[in-house]
Structures are given as C-alpha cells and as structure tokens.
Design an enzyme around this catalytic site. Structure first.
Site, PDB file in Angstrom:
ATOM      1  N   GLN A 115      44.623  35.248  31.057  1.00 38.13           N
ATOM      2  CA  GLN A 115      45.855  35.700  31.639  1.00 38.13           C
ATOM      3  C   GLN A 115      46.816  34.683  32.421  1.00 38.13           C
ATOM      4  O   GLN A 115      46.209  34.093  33.482  1.00 38.13           O
ATOM      5  CB  GLN A 115      45.995  36.949  32.435  1.00 38.13           C
ATOM      6  CG  GLN A 115      47.068  37.518  33.164  1.00 38.13           C
ATOM      7  CD  GLN A 115      46.610  38.803  33.868  1.00 38.13           C
ATOM      8  OE1 GLN A 115      46.451  39.819  33.211  1.00 38.13           O
ATOM      9  NE2 GLN A 115      46.841  38.580  35.188  1.00 38.13           N
ATOM     10  N   SER A 118      49.673  34.018  37.291  1.00 40.28           N
ATOM     11  CA  SER A 118      49.997  33.453  38.979  1.00 40.28           C
ATOM     12  C   SER A 118      50.189  31.970  38.623  1.00 40.28           C
ATOM     13  O   SER A 118      49.951  31.255  37.800  1.00 40.28           O
ATOM     14  CB  SER A 118      48.547  33.648  39.641  1.00 40.28           C
ATOM     15  OG  SER A 118      48.586  35.143  39.911  1.00 40.28           O
ATOM     16  N   GLU A 234      45.831  47.717  34.027  1.00 39.53           N
ATOM     17  CA  GLU A 234      44.718  46.780  34.788  1.00 39.53           C
ATOM     18  C   GLU A 234      43.716  47.542  35.453  1.00 39.53           C
ATOM     19  O   GLU A 234      42.750  47.223  35.390  1.00 39.53           O
ATOM     20  CB  GLU A 234      45.544  45.710  35.641  1.00 39.53           C
ATOM     21  CG  GLU A 234      44.514  44.661  36.043  1.00 39.53           C
ATOM     22  CD  GLU A 234      45.391  43.590  36.867  1.00 39.53           C
ATOM     23  OE1 GLU A 234      44.828  42.497  37.041  1.00 39.53           O
ATOM     24  OE2 GLU A 234      46.425  43.833  37.035  1.00 39.53           O
ATOM     25  N   SER A 359      47.447  41.019  46.142  1.00 40.18           N
ATOM     26  CA  SER A 359      47.064  40.929  47.547  1.00 40.18           C
ATOM     27  C   SER A 359      47.010  42.297  48.322  1.00 40.18           C
ATOM     28  O   SER A 359      48.276  43.024  47.895  1.00 40.18           O
ATOM     29  CB  SER A 359      47.707  39.833  48.376  1.00 40.18           C
ATOM     30  OG  SER A 359      49.035  40.029  48.561  1.00 40.18           O
TER      31      SER A 359
END
Length: 380
Positions: A115, A118, A234, A359
C-alpha cells in the site's frame, strides 16, 4: 444480540480447522503458503463475489476461519493487503477489466500487494501527499516517496495514491494507481530497521515509475474517494483474528506472572484482570460492529481500543518479568547481538501500535469531527 454460531458455521469451522491442521506445517515459505491457500480457495472468502478461484463464506463463517487461522501454526500472511484491501476496493470501484486482471492472481496467491499511502510529512494526513503522476501517452510517470510501506520488499504490485493534478490542493486532484514493483532503476525499496531488529516496513522511492492509464481505479481525480473506501475495509473480520493472538500473548504473560510469583502482587494482579476484561469487551464490540451496529466512528474507536490495550500488555509483560526483562542472555557480548525474547519483542513492537494504521491523535480527531460534530481542526 445473538453472537452465537449456527450448526452450519460450526461445520465450516471444523472444515477449516481440519484443513489447517493438515497443511499449516507444510511450509515456512510465505509466498508458497499463499499459493497453497489459493489453490484450496481460502483466499477471498469474504469477497461479495465468487468466480475468481475463491470460495465465499457468510460473515460468521469468515469469523470462524479467522479465529481458526489465528489458533493454528500457519505462517504469517503476506497476501492480506491484496486480499483484504485491494480486492474489496476493486470490487467496489474497479472496472470489469481491472477485476478480471487482478482478482484471480490475488485469489490464487500468485501476486502480492503493498500500500503506497503514507509519505514523509504526510503519514496519517493522506490529503497532504506530494507524490506526483503525470500522464505520458498510455502511461503515468510517477515521482515521489512513500514510507512505512508494509511488505514492499516482497510485493509484486503497489496501489499508490498520487497527485495527478499539480494545481490541486488537499484531497482534490488525487488518483489511485496500480503500479508494478518490478521496475529496476525506477522503483527502489529500502527496509526500515525497527526497534525489534526486524524490517517489516520500507521506504519506497519512485523515480519515473510507470503505471498504465487503464490501471487508474475509479477514474482520474477520484483517488480520495477510492482511498477512503479502502480504509473502510481495513478493520473488519481480521480484528477478531488479531484478538485471538492477543489472548495467546496475554495467556503467556499470566503464566509468567504465576511462575515468577508476580501474581501475588495485588497491583499486578489487578492489571492482569483488567487486561483480560478489556479484551473480552473488545471482542463483543468487534462482533457488534460487524453486525452493523457500530456507526461511523466504530473503526476509529476500535483502533484506539486495541492499540492502547496491546501497548499496555507490553508494559505489563516487562513488569511481570521485573529486572530480568531488560537483560540479555547469560552469554551475551557486545560483539554478538542477541535475539529478543517474546516479551521483549512484544514490548518494543507495541510502542508503534498507537502510531501505525492511523495514530491515536488522528483517530480522536475523526471521532470528534465526524461523530461528535465538533469544529474541525484548522489546517496549516
């Protein structure tokens, strides 16, 4: 709500358990294991469509499979990103040609995915991605960097969120591209060494990497919608399998507390009981969410629950071991680094639980803004 399993579910569970008992110890090669799973139809049982070489199962049967897999001695999965993230996204947003091209190899365990979300400076802020993709004829030319990319060193393909409109800002002008990883000189993968000494995450550098125009999912400029849809897949049935692993880790900590006498300490004993009770609550919450009773903030709430729980378990494992927790083996020397034991690995790896996968701060912001209706955070 009735959280029980039907007779058909238990029969399915028995079939899964028997198959895993027969095959789980056959190989430790993860890629070969994916092909073994695929040949038996066990990859993609949660997909709403069959016909790609996969069998299908009800939601409760998917739970049974996930639990039995977690209890077995089967190798860690390396195909779960393709199976549980990419495939449902293609089924929801992909063209017939994309589904026909990519779903059968995922179901067969032949193609592995990673993936590309980020980036440095845009870890949990996907709208801030700067990786660019410029169309040049039949291809896009991709330039940029991704980070914390799980299994990139093993993957055959990467789904990449990139900016295809250079004049756009934030979530506008993004596209969801399917990119082959076998592009020497155009894609470089650098493993990131973790506190545990392992390298599950990677940096990925794109230097003119190419993706075919027909491999844009959902159309150019619609990447944000597709990416958000993917994130909804997810945290699902796999959460329950994760909790089986958590229960086994907690059991080892409890046994260590009994063996060392740490369980005689009323404070530590109270912490052990709390960990057990909180794990039971997480299970019921996960089942409730899968039953459609979770609401829009359920995935974020679940992430906050398990990340904090697992981190506290790592700390508790160290407390149970006492001073011995920070020591290496008797024959350790600076010239010969030692392997971490299970409790040390648990403690060090769990430090990242509240960061990766979104986060804690980001999850709280999602709940505040999308569930509680509080004012949005100002963007810099």
């Amino acid at each position: 709500m009735d959280f029980g399993f039907t007779a058909e579910d238990e029969a399915f569970r028995g079939e899964a358990r028997e198959w895993l008992t027969t095959h789980a110890g056959a190989t430790h090669d993860r890629r070969a294991w994916e092909r073994t799973l695929g040949s038996a139809g066990w990859i993609g049982i949660g997909w709403p469509e069959s016909g790609y070489g996969n069998r299908t199962a009800t939601l409760t049967q998917q739970v049974a499979w996930a639990e039995e897999y977690a209890r077995s001695a089967a190798p860690a999965r390396s195909g779960h990103i393709g199976e549980n993230l990419l495939a449902p996204t293609l089924i929801a947003h992909g063209s017939d040609e994309q589904k026909a091209r990519f779903l059968p190899p995922v179901a067969a365990g032949e193609e592995l995915w990673c993936q590309g979300y980020s980036e440095p400076g845009a870890g949990s802020d996907l709208a801030g991605v700067r990786t660019s993709a410029v169309q040049e004829g039949a291809h896009y030319r991709i330039t940029g960097q991704k980070i914390w990319t799980s299994l990139a060193h093993e993957a055959d393909w990467c789904f990449v969120l990139a900016r295809t409109d250079p004049a756009s800002r934030r979530h506008q002008g993004l596209s969801f591209l399917l990119v082959p990883m076998d592009q020497p000189g155009r894609i470089e993968v650098r493993p990131i060494r973790q506190l545990t000494g392992t390298s599950d995450f990677n940096e990925v550098f794109f230097d003119g990497a190419r993706a075919r125009v027909e491999h844009v999912v959902g159309g150019e400029g619609n990447g944000w919608r597709v990416a958000m849809s993917l994130l909804g897949f997810e945290r699902g049935v796999s959460t329950l399998a994760q909790q089986i692993g958590f229960a086994e880790e907690l059991g080892r900590v409890v046994r260590a507390a009994l063996d060392t006498g740490a369980a005689d300490d009323p404070v530590l004993r109270d912490r052990l009981v709390r960990q057990w009770a909180e794990l039971r609550v997480m299970r019921w919450n996960a089942l409730r969410t899968l039953g459609g009773f979770g609401g829009p903030g359920a995935p974020s709430a679940a992430k906050l629950l398990w990340a904090g729980w697992h981190q506290r378990l790592g700390e508790l494992a160290m407390a149970v071991r006492g001073a011995a927790a920070s020591a290496g083996p008797a024959d350790w020397s600076p010239s010969a680094p030692y392997e971490l034991d299970a409790f040390q690995h648990l403690f060090l790896f769990s430090r990242a639980d509240t960061i990766y996968g979104g986060s804690d701060q980001v999850q709280r912001t999602i709940i505040a803004e999308r569930v509680l209706g509080l004012p949005r955070e100002p963007k810099g």
